[in-house]
Every structure is written in structure tokens, then in C-alpha cells.
Design an enzyme around this catalytic site. Structure first.
Site, PDB file in Angstrom:
ATOM      1  N   THR A 311       0.800  -1.224   0.000  1.00  0.00           N
ATOM      2  CA  THR A 311       0.000   0.000   0.000  1.00  0.00           C
ATOM      3  C   THR A 311       0.840   1.284   0.000  1.00  0.00           C
ATOM      4  O   THR A 311       0.289   2.378  -0.134  1.00  0.00           O
ATOM      5  CB  THR A 311      -0.949   0.000   1.216  1.00  0.00           C
ATOM      6  OG1 THR A 311      -0.198  -0.348   2.399  1.00  0.00           O
ATOM      7  CG2 THR A 311      -2.065  -1.011   1.017  1.00  0.00           C
ATOM      8  N   GLU A 312       2.138   1.152   0.172  1.00  0.00           N
ATOM      9  CA  GLU A 312       3.081   2.261   0.005  1.00  0.00           C
ATOM     10  C   GLU A 312       4.440   1.692  -0.392  1.00  0.00           C
ATOM     11  O   GLU A 312       4.938   0.766   0.262  1.00  0.00           O
ATOM     12  CB  GLU A 312       3.297   3.039   1.317  1.00  0.00           C
ATOM     13  CG  GLU A 312       2.333   4.157   1.598  1.00  0.00           C
ATOM     14  CD  GLU A 312       2.764   4.970   2.834  1.00  0.00           C
ATOM     15  OE1 GLU A 312       1.913   5.690   3.368  1.00  0.00           O
ATOM     16  OE2 GLU A 312       3.937   4.869   3.264  1.00  0.00           O
ATOM     17  N   THR A 313       5.045   2.258  -1.410  1.00  0.00           N
ATOM     18  CA  THR A 313       6.455   1.996  -1.713  1.00  0.00           C
ATOM     19  C   THR A 313       6.942   3.034  -2.714  1.00  0.00           C
ATOM     20  O   THR A 313       6.173   3.508  -3.546  1.00  0.00           O
ATOM     21  CB  THR A 313       6.685   0.576  -2.259  1.00  0.00           C
ATOM     22  OG1 THR A 313       8.088   0.309  -2.265  1.00  0.00           O
ATOM     23  CG2 THR A 313       6.128   0.404  -3.670  1.00  0.00           C
TER      24      THR A 313
END
Length: 380
Positions: A311-313
Site C-alpha cells: 500500500t506504500e512503496t
């Protein structure tokens, strides 16, 4: 002596004695039926006396005698021919035969998504990016500013939002009306789950087809919140959202380390959602970002048996060096290439634009503001 026979009755009687046909009679036509014509001929005979006259050889009458034929006329006028037989009464329509009772309808299946549209897709999307609706001074961006920012985000399948403040859900939906983008929405404050669920419901107006998933909290266990509290909030949010017609995925999002240490967070979620940044590892160069992230995804998937969504990178373009991880535009591009080359789906890139409203600290290598894929937001 010759005997001559002739009728004593006038020739008129001889005419009457001949058979006399009556006027043909036609049956009435039956309405809407075939026409049948019947011709009936009645014969009437009248008895007459024949007179025999005996004459001599010169033809002079000598004597006479009368012969009576047994064809006496009736004493009363002949009866009229019988009326045609009345048409048979139409048969009554066939009565419906009693039918066996129909088989009972099958029992209803499990609950389906609400009338808003198809079920939210959850995992499986091909591209995603995160967005925050704040100005550099921490004020809320206007509806028009959000619309301006979204003009460059039309190519993504999923856009992640973190909360419900600043009317961000309503503004984001309005900015993308008419296209197929879906939203990974967020309930940020665990103490306001019911209120934020209602805010989301009011924004979507029953059309849950625009929602990919809903997260509850962001890195809460990594920040020190007890896992049991987060799990309780997941259940509360799921119930509140379902009451408003949402039946899609509900998850919590945390770092890959927190999720590995507390797999119960994944098990309480509909899929496992992790924030995973190779930059903070300090031992992974930008071009190896995809490989680094995949290691964590495989590890968690095996441990929990669930699909893992990143969900984040991303990779910062400015800031301080962290071991072999160096912030720069070139390394940012190398990291994006590595990540997108490793994953075909289920990755949300961080982030759409630089978050100038955040504060840079040594703990984040003074890079917190500079993760934007497209630099500063056009509305800035």
C-alpha cells in the site's frame, strides 16, 4: 270392343298429380363456421279418379266405369317441413386441470454487495498511487485544487486516500467522475471509526463500486498501538460500513516488520496490506527495490496464507543518504523501474506529489517531503 282409358279429371289435375318440388331451404350459417348448403325437395301427390270408357267398333261409347287410385289427398294441408335442427350449443371451454403445487423457491444465497454496483475489487488492480489533499501550510485543498491535482492521475487504477477530513472523499470522487478509477479509502482515527465510516458513506451516496477497499489506521502498531486495539477497530469499522451497504474488503495497514511480528493483523483483515520501503533498509540500492519488496511479500503471504498488497512503496528524490540508499531523481527512477518490473499488480506507489505539508526530520533522513513521483502538485 275396344276399351279406351282417359282421365275424367281435367288436364290441370294431371299437372297436380305430377311431383312438385318446393323452394330449396338453406340452413342458417353458423357464425364464424363453414358454410353448408342443404337442398330439401318435398313431393306432394293428389289422388284422382280414372274413368274407363267402353266403345264399340265405330268408337261410340257403350258404358263407363270409375277406378279409384289409393293416393287420396290428405285431409289437411301438408305439414311444413321440419325446421332445421338447431346448431349444437358450443362446447364449454375446457376447464384447467389442477396442477401440482410448484416446488418451493430455493433459499436465498449469501448476502451480495449493495445496489451501488459490483463488489469492490480489492487485490488484483494493476496500478495505484497515494494522494493527500493538504497545502504546504497544512490547510485543506479546495475542491478545485483537488480537481486540478487529479488531472494527472487518470492513468491509475487505484488511488489511495488516508482519511476523511477536508472533504477529501467527496472531492476525489467528484474529480474522477466518469472514469474507472477506484479508491483505497481510509479511516484514520481509531477513536472515530463510526463517524468516519458515516462520512465515507455520505460521500459515496450508495455507489460503493468506486471503492476498492477501506483501511483502518495507518502504521498504528508500528507507532505503539496495541494490536488488539487495532483488531477491535477493524471489526467495528466492518460492522459500521456494512450497515451503510458496503460489503467490500476492510483491512489495517502497517509496516512489513509490524505485520511480520503480528500476523494476527493480517488474519483480522480481508487481505494483508503493508507499507514497504527499500530506502529505509539502508542496505538495498534503488535498482534492487523490487527484489527487496518481493521478499517481504512472499514471506508474509506464506506466513498468513493471504494475498499481500503493498500500500506504500517508492524512493525519495531529495534528503540524506541512508547507507547505500541515496535520495536522488535518478535513483527514484531506478527504484520505480525495479518495482514496476517486479510486480504486475497489487502495488500502490508513494506518492503522487511531494508532501510539502510534512516536516523533515533526521529520523526520516530529511526526505519526508520528497517522495512525489511527479514533483510538486500542480495546485501548489
Amino acid at each position: 270392343m275396344k276399351t279406351l282409358f282417359f282421365s275424367a279429371i281435367s288436364l290441370a289435375l294431371l299437372h297436380l298429380a305430377a311431383p312438385q318440388p318446393h323452394r330449396p331451404r338453406h340452413d342458417h350459417l353458423k357464425r364464424n363456421g363453414p358454410v353448408k348448403v342443404h337442398t330439401q325437395v318435398d313431393y306432394v301427390t293428389v289422388n284422382a279418379q280414372d274413368v274407363i270408357v267402353y266403345v264399340d267398333s265405330q268408337g261410340n261409347p257403350v258404358s263407363t266405369t270409375t277406378v279409384q287410385h289409393n293416393q287420396a289427398p290428405p285431409t289437411s294441408p301438408p305439414a311444413p317441413p321440419p325446421s332445421p335442427a338447431p346448431a349444437p350449443n358450443p362446447l364449454p371451454p375446457p376447464q384447467p386441470q389442477p396442477q401440482p403445487n410448484p416446488a418451493p423457491a430455493p433459499a436465498p444465497g449469501p448476502d451480495k454487495p449493495s445496489a451501488g454496483g459490483p463488489a469492490p475489487s480489492g487485490p488484483g488492480f494493476k496500478s495505484g498511487v497515494s494522494y493527500t489533499p493538504y497545502n504546504a501550510d497544512n490547510t485543506c485543498k479546495s475542491t478545485q485544487q483537488v480537481a486540478t491535482d487529479f488531472t494527472k492521475l487518470n492513468g491509475f487504477d487505484v488511488i489511495r486516500l488516508y482519511g476523511t477530513d477536508c472533504d477529501q472523499v467527496s472531492n476525489a470522487l467528484a474529480a474522477t467522475k466518469g472514469n474507472s478509477v477506484k479508491f483505497f479509502l481510509g479511516i484514520y482515527d481509531l477513536a472515530q471509526v463510526q463517524k468516519e465510516a458515516e462520512t465515507i458513506s455520505n460521500a459515496v451516496k450508495g455507489d460503493w463500486s468506486r471503492v476498492n477497499a477501506v483501511s483502518v489506521g495507518n502504521e498504528m502498531v508500528n507507532k505503539g498501538t496495541d494490536p488488539g486495539t487495532v483488531i477491535g477497530a477493524i471489526g467495528q469499522a466492518r460492522g459500521a460500513l456494512k450497515a451503510h451497504g458496503y460489503n467490500g474488503p476492510v483491512v489495517t495497514v502497517d509496516t512489513m516488520v509490524a505485520m511480520t511480528n503480528h500476523p494476527e493483523l493480517c488474519k483480522a483483515s480481508d487481505f494483508c496490506a503493508i507499507n514497504c520501503h527499500a530506502f529505509f533498509d539502508g542496505k538495498t540500492p534503488a535498482e534492487k527495490s523490487g527484489e527487496f519488496i518481493k521478499g517481504w511479500v512472499d514471506r508474509l503471504g506464506k506466513a498468513t496464507g493471504k494475498t499481500v498488497v503493498v500500500t506504500e512503496t517508492g524512493w525519495p528524490t531529495r534528503g540524506d543518504t541512508n547507507g547505500v540508499a541515496v535520495p536522488s531523481q535518478e535513483n527514484h527512477q531506478a527504484a520505480m523501474k525495479s518495482i514496476q518490473g517486479t510486480f504486475a499488480n497489487n502495488v500502490i506507489l508513494y506518492s503522487a506529489y511531494n508532501d510539502m505539508w510534512k516536516k523533515n526530520t533526521q529520523g526520516t533522513f530529511n526526505a519526508e517531503q520528497y517522495w512525489g513521483m511527479m514533483g510538486n502538485a500542480p495546485s501548489a
